[in-house]
Design a protein around this motif. Structure first.
Motif, PDB file in Angstrom:
ATOM      1  N   LEU A  60       5.370  74.286  55.063  1.00 21.48           N
ATOM      2  CA  LEU A  60       6.437  74.392  54.073  1.00 21.48           C
ATOM      3  C   LEU A  60       5.946  73.836  52.741  1.00 21.48           C
ATOM      4  O   LEU A  60       5.427  72.727  52.669  1.00 21.48           O
ATOM      5  N   GLN A  61       6.114  74.619  51.680  1.00 17.33           N
ATOM      6  CA  GLN A  61       5.681  74.192  50.354  1.00 17.33           C
ATOM      7  C   GLN A  61       6.857  73.774  49.475  1.00 17.33           C
ATOM      8  O   GLN A  61       6.784  72.769  48.774  1.00 17.33           O
ATOM      9  N   THR A  62       7.909  74.572  49.478  1.00 15.27           N
ATOM     10  CA  THR A  62       9.117  74.237  48.728  1.00 15.27           C
ATOM     11  C   THR A  62      10.329  74.575  49.571  1.00 15.27           C
ATOM     12  O   THR A  62      10.293  75.500  50.393  1.00 15.27           O
ATOM     13  N   PHE A  63      11.399  73.823  49.376  1.00 20.05           N
ATOM     14  CA  PHE A  63      12.643  74.071  50.095  1.00 20.05           C
ATOM     15  C   PHE A  63      13.795  73.705  49.178  1.00 20.05           C
ATOM     16  O   PHE A  63      13.818  72.624  48.607  1.00 20.05           O
ATOM     17  N   ASP A  64      14.742  74.632  49.005  1.00 18.98           N
ATOM     18  CA  ASP A  64      15.913  74.388  48.168  1.00 18.98           C
ATOM     19  C   ASP A  64      17.140  74.899  48.916  1.00 18.98           C
ATOM     20  O   ASP A  64      17.403  76.105  48.947  1.00 18.98           O
ATOM     21  N   ASN A  65      17.865  73.971  49.537  1.00 16.34           N
ATOM     22  CA  ASN A  65      19.025  74.334  50.335  1.00 16.34           C
ATOM     23  C   ASN A  65      20.138  74.918  49.468  1.00 16.34           C
ATOM     24  O   ASN A  65      20.836  75.839  49.894  1.00 16.34           O
ATOM     25  N   VAL A  66      20.300  74.408  48.256  1.00 21.33           N
ATOM     26  CA  VAL A  66      21.355  74.897  47.369  1.00 21.33           C
ATOM     27  C   VAL A  66      21.056  76.331  46.930  1.00 21.33           C
ATOM     28  O   VAL A  66      21.936  77.199  46.956  1.00 21.33           O
ATOM     29  N   ALA A  67      19.821  76.608  46.553  1.00 15.10           N
ATOM     30  CA  ALA A  67      19.435  77.961  46.128  1.00 15.10           C
ATOM     31  C   ALA A  67      19.138  78.875  47.319  1.00 15.10           C
ATOM     32  O   ALA A  67      18.873  80.057  47.141  1.00 15.10           O
ATOM     33  N   ARG A  68      19.179  78.316  48.534  1.00 13.98           N
ATOM     34  CA  ARG A  68      18.931  79.066  49.778  1.00 13.98           C
ATOM     35  C   ARG A  68      17.569  79.772  49.741  1.00 13.98           C
ATOM     36  O   ARG A  68      17.470  80.989  49.901  1.00 13.98           O
ATOM     37  N   THR A  69      16.509  78.992  49.543  1.00 10.65           N
ATOM     38  CA  THR A  69      15.168  79.559  49.503  1.00 10.65           C
ATOM     39  C   THR A  69      14.136  78.543  49.967  1.00 10.65           C
ATOM     40  O   THR A  69      14.347  77.332  49.833  1.00 10.65           O
ATOM     41  N   TYR A  70      13.061  79.045  50.553  1.00  8.31           N
ATOM     42  CA  TYR A  70      11.894  78.206  50.825  1.00  8.31           C
ATOM     43  C   TYR A  70      10.630  79.035  50.738  1.00  8.31           C
ATOM     44  O   TYR A  70      10.656  80.258  50.884  1.00  8.31           O
ATOM     45  N   SER A  71       9.523  78.341  50.446  1.00  7.29           N
ATOM     46  CA  SER A  71       8.206  78.973  50.379  1.00  7.29           C
ATOM     47  C   SER A  71       7.269  78.254  51.334  1.00  7.29           C
ATOM     48  O   SER A  71       7.422  77.049  51.572  1.00  7.29           O
ATOM     49  N   TYR A  72       6.304  79.000  51.855  1.00  9.32           N
ATOM     50  CA  TYR A  72       5.362  78.427  52.819  1.00  9.32           C
ATOM     51  C   TYR A  72       4.003  79.095  52.693  1.00  9.32           C
ATOM     52  O   TYR A  72       3.882  80.206  52.185  1.00  9.32           O
ATOM     53  N   THR A  73       2.996  78.375  53.162  1.00  4.57           N
ATOM     54  CA  THR A  73       1.638  78.905  53.214  1.00  4.57           C
ATOM     55  C   THR A  73       1.211  79.019  54.672  1.00  4.57           C
ATOM     56  O   THR A  73       1.773  78.357  55.548  1.00  4.57           O
ATOM     57  N   ILE A  74       0.210  79.852  54.921  1.00  4.17           N
ATOM     58  CA  ILE A  74      -0.365  79.971  56.263  1.00  4.17           C
ATOM     59  C   ILE A  74      -1.644  79.151  56.305  1.00  4.17           C
ATOM     60  O   ILE A  74      -2.517  79.310  55.450  1.00  4.17           O
ATOM     61  N   GLU A  75      -1.737  78.285  57.301  1.00  4.18           N
ATOM     62  CA  GLU A  75      -2.943  77.485  57.494  1.00  4.18           C
ATOM     63  C   GLU A  75      -3.852  78.081  58.563  1.00  4.18           C
ATOM     64  O   GLU A  75      -5.052  77.867  58.551  1.00  4.18           O
ATOM     65  N   GLN A  76      -3.253  78.804  59.512  1.00  4.29           N
ATOM     66  CA  GLN A  76      -4.031  79.445  60.580  1.00  4.29           C
ATOM     67  C   GLN A  76      -3.258  80.662  61.064  1.00  4.29           C
ATOM     68  O   GLN A  76      -2.044  80.581  61.280  1.00  4.29           O
ATOM     69  N   SER A  77      -3.955  81.789  61.231  1.00  5.67           N
ATOM     70  CA  SER A  77      -3.297  82.994  61.745  1.00  5.67           C
ATOM     71  C   SER A  77      -4.341  84.045  62.089  1.00  5.67           C
ATOM     72  O   SER A  77      -5.496  83.948  61.668  1.00  5.67           O
ATOM     73  N   PRO A  78      -3.907  85.073  62.823  1.00  3.88           N
ATOM     74  CA  PRO A  78      -4.812  86.199  63.100  1.00  3.88           C
ATOM     75  C   PRO A  78      -4.837  87.219  61.959  1.00  3.88           C
ATOM     76  O   PRO A  78      -5.549  88.207  62.031  1.00  3.88           O
ATOM     77  N   PHE A  79      -4.069  86.983  60.905  1.00  3.83           N
ATOM     78  CA  PHE A  79      -3.966  87.942  59.813  1.00  3.83           C
ATOM     79  C   PHE A  79      -5.226  87.923  58.941  1.00  3.83           C
ATOM     80  O   PHE A  79      -5.779  86.864  58.682  1.00  3.83           O
ATOM     81  N   PRO A  80      -5.641  89.088  58.443  1.00  6.21           N
ATOM     82  CA  PRO A  80      -6.880  89.186  57.650  1.00  6.21           C
ATOM     83  C   PRO A  80      -6.679  88.831  56.179  1.00  6.21           C
ATOM     84  O   PRO A  80      -7.037  89.604  55.287  1.00  6.21           O
ATOM     85  N   VAL A  81      -6.052  87.666  55.929  1.00  6.33           N
ATOM     86  CA  VAL A  81      -5.814  87.231  54.556  1.00  6.33           C
ATOM     87  C   VAL A  81      -6.057  85.733  54.423  1.00  6.33           C
ATOM     88  O   VAL A  81      -6.071  84.999  55.415  1.00  6.33           O
ATOM     89  N   SER A  82      -6.239  85.304  53.185  1.00  5.07           N
ATOM     90  CA  SER A  82      -6.307  83.880  52.854  1.00  5.07           C
ATOM     91  C   SER A  82      -5.406  83.663  51.650  1.00  5.07           C
ATOM     92  O   SER A  82      -4.851  84.625  51.100  1.00  5.07           O
ATOM     93  N   ALA A  83      -5.258  82.427  51.218  1.00  2.26           N
ATOM     94  CA  ALA A  83      -4.448  82.085  50.045  1.00  2.26           C
ATOM     95  C   ALA A  83      -3.078  82.751  50.116  1.00  2.26           C
ATOM     96  O   ALA A  83      -2.578  83.316  49.137  1.00  2.26           O
ATOM     97  N   TYR A  84      -2.439  82.665  51.281  1.00  2.00           N
ATOM     98  CA  TYR A  84      -1.147  83.304  51.534  1.00  2.00           C
ATOM     99  C   TYR A  84      -0.015  82.374  51.122  1.00  2.00           C
ATOM    100  O   TYR A  84       0.006  81.207  51.511  1.00  2.00           O
ATOM    101  N   LEU A  85       0.916  82.882  50.343  1.00  2.00           N
ATOM    102  CA  LEU A  85       2.116  82.149  49.973  1.00  2.00           C
ATOM    103  C   LEU A  85       3.289  83.104  50.056  1.00  2.00           C
ATOM    104  O   LEU A  85       3.290  84.149  49.396  1.00  2.00           O
TER     105      LEU A  85
END
Length: 138
Positions: A60-85
């Motif tokens: 979890l990178q950001t969380f705003d309960n009032v605005a009903r939003t959050y952002s996250y990054t992937i640290e490990q996955s089978p997906f063929p990407v990096s720098a995911y947000l």
């Protein structure tokens, strides 16, 4: 940087939608692809297990309960990407209608084109939001 997003309208209040998806550890409650989520690091990290047994670790990178939003990054996955947000956001359209947006930016790894990565995550987001919508029948 390649991006992908999906948007869906759901015929219930934004607060009702956020109640279901607003917890960072709540993916198994609405996303069938994720069968298990284990919160760690005070709830800021989730270890996910997919239906096919893959492991995904997200922070979890950001969380705003009032605005009903959050952002996250992937640290490990089978997906063929990096720098995911990615960001998940719920907005009120009316008292009885919400708009949910799931979007992400990422860098494809060698051997994966921008278009392939965009198609992959557009499908993940679209399928995820359709699964979310199914929790709120008309």
């Amino acid at each position: 940087m390649p991006t992908a997003s999906s948007v869906i309208e759901i015929p219930v209040s934004a607060d009702q939608v956020w109640q279901l998806i607003g917890g960072f550890d709540s993916l198994p409650d609405w996303l069938p692809f994720i069968v298990k989520s284990e919160a760690r690091d005070g709830g800021r990290v989730r270890h996910l297990q997919t239906a096919d047994g893959a492991v995904i670790v997200e922070r979890l990178q950001t969380f705003d309960n009032v605005a009903r939003t959050y952002s996250y990054t992937i640290e490990q996955s089978p997906f063929p990407v990096s720098a995911y947000l990615a960001t998940l956001q719920v907005e009120a359209l009316t008292d009885t209608s919400a708009k949910v947006t799931w979007s992400g930016v990422f860098t494809p790894v060698a051997g994966t084109t921008d278009a392939q990565a965009e198609e992959l995550f557009a499908g993940v987001y679209r399928g995820g939001l359709e699964a979310l919508r199914a929790n709120f029948p008309d």
